[in-house]
Design an enzyme around this catalytic site. Structure first.
Site, short mmCIF file in Angstrom:
data_model
loop_
_atom_site.label_atom_id
_atom_site.label_comp_id
_atom_site.label_asym_id
_atom_site.label_seq_id
_atom_site.Cartn_x
_atom_site.Cartn_y
_atom_site.Cartn_z
N MET A 23 146.00 59.10 17.44
CA MET A 23 145.34 57.95 17.89
C MET A 23 143.76 57.77 17.65
O MET A 23 142.95 56.18 17.77
CB MET A 23 145.17 58.32 19.86
CG MET A 23 145.32 56.87 20.85
SD MET A 23 145.03 57.75 22.00
CE MET A 23 146.88 57.57 22.46
N LYS B 233 141.92 30.72 15.62
CA LYS B 233 142.56 30.70 16.78
C LYS B 233 142.41 32.56 16.34
O LYS B 233 141.23 33.01 16.00
CB LYS B 233 144.33 30.39 16.34
CG LYS B 233 144.34 31.43 14.87
CD LYS B 233 145.57 29.93 14.97
CE LYS B 233 146.55 30.90 13.36
NZ LYS B 233 147.44 29.68 12.96
N ARG C 66 159.95 24.58 14.02
CA ARG C 66 159.09 25.82 14.69
C ARG C 66 158.39 24.86 15.15
O ARG C 66 159.44 24.56 16.63
CB ARG C 66 157.69 26.85 14.20
CG ARG C 66 157.25 27.69 14.69
CD ARG C 66 156.73 28.65 13.83
NE ARG C 66 155.60 27.84 13.49
CZ ARG C 66 154.48 28.87 13.49
NH1 ARG C 66 154.72 29.99 12.91
NH2 ARG C 66 152.91 27.56 12.61
N TYR D 171 149.89 65.86 12.46
CA TYR D 171 150.85 65.53 13.63
C TYR D 171 152.56 65.22 12.78
O TYR D 171 152.42 64.43 11.52
CB TYR D 171 151.52 64.48 14.28
CG TYR D 171 150.57 64.25 15.88
CD1 TYR D 171 150.40 65.23 16.75
CD2 TYR D 171 149.48 63.78 16.04
CE1 TYR D 171 149.36 65.56 17.71
CE2 TYR D 171 148.38 63.62 17.05
CZ TYR D 171 148.47 64.38 17.41
OH TYR D 171 147.69 64.73 18.50
#
Ligand code: PLP
Length: 369
Positions: A309, A35, A130, A261
Site C-alpha cells: 500500500m 478531461k 459508443r 507480501y
C-alpha cells in the site's frame, strides 16, 4: 516531515508536446484534451503549459468552469455534450461549444432560450459504436440542427477506435474514415477526427483525417498513444509528470531470502534492497510485477517483490552508492537527464499510461516546475 513522495508537473514538457501536436497537425487547430482533471495532472497545473492550444476539450461542466476561472476566453468543447437540458444554460453562460451525439440533445437545444447561438460538434458513429449518430441518421440530424436559431455553426466530428493499432493503415481507421467521408459528403462546416494516435500517425499525410481540428489528449502529457509499437522518444514527446519518492530503508538480504507480501521474490545471491515510500495507495499499480523498471539516483533498476500500500522494494545492485534519502523515480524524469517513460511501467503492469496518470492519488503532493 511529510512522507517523502511527490509528483512534479513539467510545464515546459507540456508546451513541447503541444508543439509536437501542432507540427503533426499542419494547419489544423489543436484542442488540448484536459478531461479527467487533465489526465490526472490537474487542470490548474497544466494550464500554463497548454495555454498555447487553440482550445480546451473536456467532459465535465465543473472542469469547464475551472478553465474559465483561469481566465481562458478561447474555445472550450464539451466532448460528451450536455447530460440534461439545463446544462445548456451553463453552455450559454460560459460560452461552451458542445458535442451533439443523440437526438434528445437536439430536442433540448430546440427548446433552449439562448441570447447567443451555440457552436456544436455533430458526432458521427463511424464504427466505434459508443457515441454518435448512425451514418444513415447523420444528415437528418445535421439538417435539423442547421434549422435551429439556437445553432450558429456545426462542426462534423467522429472518433476512432483503432488509431493506435500496430499495423500501419489499420483497417479500423480506413473503414471509419470512409464512413465519415460518405456520411459528410457535401455538408459544409469544419471537421474534427483525430485523437493523439491518429494525429501522430496520419494527420501529416492525410488532409481528410487532419481536418480542421485535432484532439490531442495523451500525447500532450508525453505518453505514446501507440506504445509499444512506438515509444515516446520515437514521437519526441517528453514526460509531463514525474512520480518520485525517497528510499526510507535498505535491507541486506542473503541468498534464498524473500521480499515483501507473499514472498514473491527470492534473492539468488546476497543483495541489497531499497524500500521506496510509494505504494498502490499513491497510484502506483499493484499489478506491477518484479522486474518493472524504476530509476534510483537516475540509474535504471527494477522492482522486486509485491507492491504494497505504502511501499515498493527495489533491487539496489546497479546503484551501490544509493542509501536512505536517495530518490527513486517511479516514472518520468530522474537525475542526470534520465527518463523512465510512464508507458514502460504501464506495459509491465498490463495497463496503459492513460490509466496510471489518471490514477495518481490525492494524497501525493504535486508541484509544478
Ligand atoms: C479523450 C478523447 C480524445 C483524446 O484521446 P487521446 O487518445 O488521449 O488523444 C479525443 N477525442 C475524444 C472524443 C475523446 O473523448
Amino acid at each position: 516531515m511529510p512522507r517523502p513522495i511527490q509528483a512534479l508537473i513539467h510545464s515546459a514538457a507540456l508546451a513541447h508536446n503541444l508543439m509536437r501536436a501542432r507540427a503533426a497537425a499542419g494547419d489544423a487547430r489543436v484542442w488540448a484534451v484536459v478531461k479527467a482533471n487533465a489526465y490526472g495532472h490537474g487542470i490548474e497545473r497544466v494550464f500554463d503549459g497548454l495555454r498555447g492550444a487553440d482550445g480546451f476539450a473536456l467532459l465535465d461542466l465543473a472542469e469547464a468552469e475551472r478553465i474559465r476561472a483561469l481566465g481562458w476566453r478561447g474555445p472550450v468543447l464539451l466532448l460528451e455534450g450536455c447530460f440534461e437540458p439545463r446544462d445548456l444554460e451553463s453552455c450559454s453562460r460560459l460560452n461552451l461549444w458542445h458535442v451533439i451525439h443523440r437526438e434528445e440533445q437536439i430536442d433540448w437545444l430546440a427548446a433552449h432560450k439562448s441570447a447567443a447561438p451555440h457552436r456544436v460538434f455533430l458526432k458521427l458513429n463511424s464504427g466505434m459504436n459508443r457515441l454518435g449518430f448512425a451514418p444513415a441518421a447523420y444528415r437528418a440530424a445535421w439538417l435539423r440542427l442547421s434549422g435551429l436559431t439556437q445553432v450558429e455553426d456545426i462542426t462534423l466530428m467522429t472518433h476512432f477506435s483503432d488509431a493506435d493499432a500496430d499495423d500501419e493503415g489499420a483497417p479500423g481507421v480506413a473503414s471509419q474514415r470512409a464512413a465519415f467521408v460518405a456520411a459528410t459528403d457535401g455538408l459544409p462546416g469544419e471537421r474534427s477526427l483525430c485523437n493523439s494516435a491518429a494525429t501522430l500517425r496520419f494527420a501529416a499525410s492525410d488532409t481528410v483525417l487532419r481536418g480542421d481540428w485535432v484532439r490531442a489528449g495523451i500525447m500532450s502529457y508525453g505518453s505514446s498513444p501507440d506504445h509499444p509499437a512506438h515509444d515516446s522518444a520515437h514521437w519526441q514527446l517528453q514526460p509531463a509528470m514525474t512520480l518520485q519518492a525517497e528510499l526510507i530503508a535498505t535491507q541486506e538480504i542473503a541468498a534464498g531470502a524473500s521480499v515483501g507480501y507473499g514472498s514473491r521474490f527470492t534473492a539468488e545471491l546476497p543483495m541489497r534492497i531499497g524500500v521506496v515510500a510509494c505504494g498502490y495507495a499513491d497510484g502506483y499499480p499493484r499489478s506491477a510485477p518484479s522486474g518493472t523498471p524504476v530509476l534510483v539516483d537516475g540509474v535504471r533498476t527494477r522492482l522486486v517483490g509485491r507492491v504494497s500500500m505504502d511501499m515498493v522494494t527495489v533491487d539496489m545492485t546497479p546503484v551501490p552508492a544509493a542509501r536512505v534519502g536517495s530518490v527513486a523515480t517511479l516514472w518520468g524524469c530522474g537525475a542526470g537527464g534520465s527518463v523512465l517513460p510512464i508507458d514502460e511501467v504501464a506495459h509491465a503492469a498490463g495497463t496503459l499510461g492513460y490509466e496510471l496518470m489518471c490514477a495518481l492519488a490525492p494524497r501525493v503532493p504535486v508541484s509544478v516546475g
